[in-house]
Design a protein around this motif. Structure first.
Motif, PDB file in Angstrom:
ATOM      1  N   ARG A 222       1.531  -2.717  -0.104  1.00 54.05           N
ATOM      2  CA  ARG A 222       2.734  -1.919  -0.332  1.00 54.05           C
ATOM      3  C   ARG A 222       2.672  -1.237  -1.699  1.00 54.05           C
ATOM      4  O   ARG A 222       3.044  -0.079  -1.841  1.00 54.05           O
ATOM      5  N   ALA A 223       2.238  -1.981  -2.703  1.00 49.20           N
ATOM      6  CA  ALA A 223       2.135  -1.408  -4.054  1.00 49.20           C
ATOM      7  C   ALA A 223       1.157  -0.237  -4.065  1.00 49.20           C
ATOM      8  O   ALA A 223       1.448   0.814  -4.661  1.00 49.20           O
ATOM      9  N   LEU A 224       0.024  -0.386  -3.430  1.00 52.71           N
ATOM     10  CA  LEU A 224      -0.946   0.713  -3.356  1.00 52.71           C
ATOM     11  C   LEU A 224      -0.354   1.916  -2.619  1.00 52.71           C
ATOM     12  O   LEU A 224      -0.561   3.064  -3.023  1.00 52.71           O
ATOM     13  N   PHE A 225       0.373   1.661  -1.568  1.00 55.45           N
ATOM     14  CA  PHE A 225       1.031   2.730  -0.810  1.00 55.45           C
ATOM     15  C   PHE A 225       1.989   3.506  -1.718  1.00 55.45           C
ATOM     16  O   PHE A 225       1.994   4.742  -1.738  1.00 55.45           O
ATOM     17  N   VAL A 226       2.803   2.784  -2.469  1.00 57.30           N
ATOM     18  CA  VAL A 226       3.772   3.422  -3.369  1.00 57.30           C
ATOM     19  C   VAL A 226       3.056   4.221  -4.446  1.00 57.30           C
ATOM     20  O   VAL A 226       3.403   5.386  -4.709  1.00 57.30           O
TER      21      VAL A 226
END
Length: 125
Positions: A107-111
């Protein structure tokens, strides 16, 4: 009280770097609308406290959703509120990106990828 806290959080954020808010003023509009409460004061504040156009929304994730003191809503109610939040952001001109139902790292990478892409730069991993 919640409105004042959100405005204080907004006012204390640095304008020279991306800042993430767990909940924004549009979320409060959506929640109040869902509960059939007055939204006029929040609507006024939304326009005097503008957010970036890119907004992230966390979809209801049935496999991990737990109804508790912090989440007093049923799964069905949570889905309806989530949809109200999505529609509110869209009605205010935001671009919505739904977070994937994935581990926190993904999720962090996506953001990060979405933020850097929106700013026209490459993500630093």
């Amino acid at each position: 009280r919640q409105l004042e806290i959100m405005k204080q959080d907004y006012d204390s954020a640095s304008g020279d770097r991306p800042t993430f808010f767990d909940r924004g003023l549009p979320d409060l509009i959506a929640w109040r609308a869902y509960e059939r409460l007055d939204i006029d004061d929040v609507v006024t504040d939304v326009f005097s406290h503008p957010y970036e156009q890119l907004a992230f929304i966390t979809p209801v994730w049935p496999e991990i959703y737990v109804q508790d003191a912090l989440r007093p809503f049923t799964l069905e109610q949570a889905g309806a509120i989530n949809e109200m939040i999505r529609k509110t952001y869209l009605s205010l001109g935001h671009k919505i990106r739904s977070l994937p139902c994935a581990c926190p790292h993904e999720r962090a990478l996506f953001v990060l990828d979405a933020v850097w892409s929106a700013r026209g730069t490459e993500a630093a991993r």
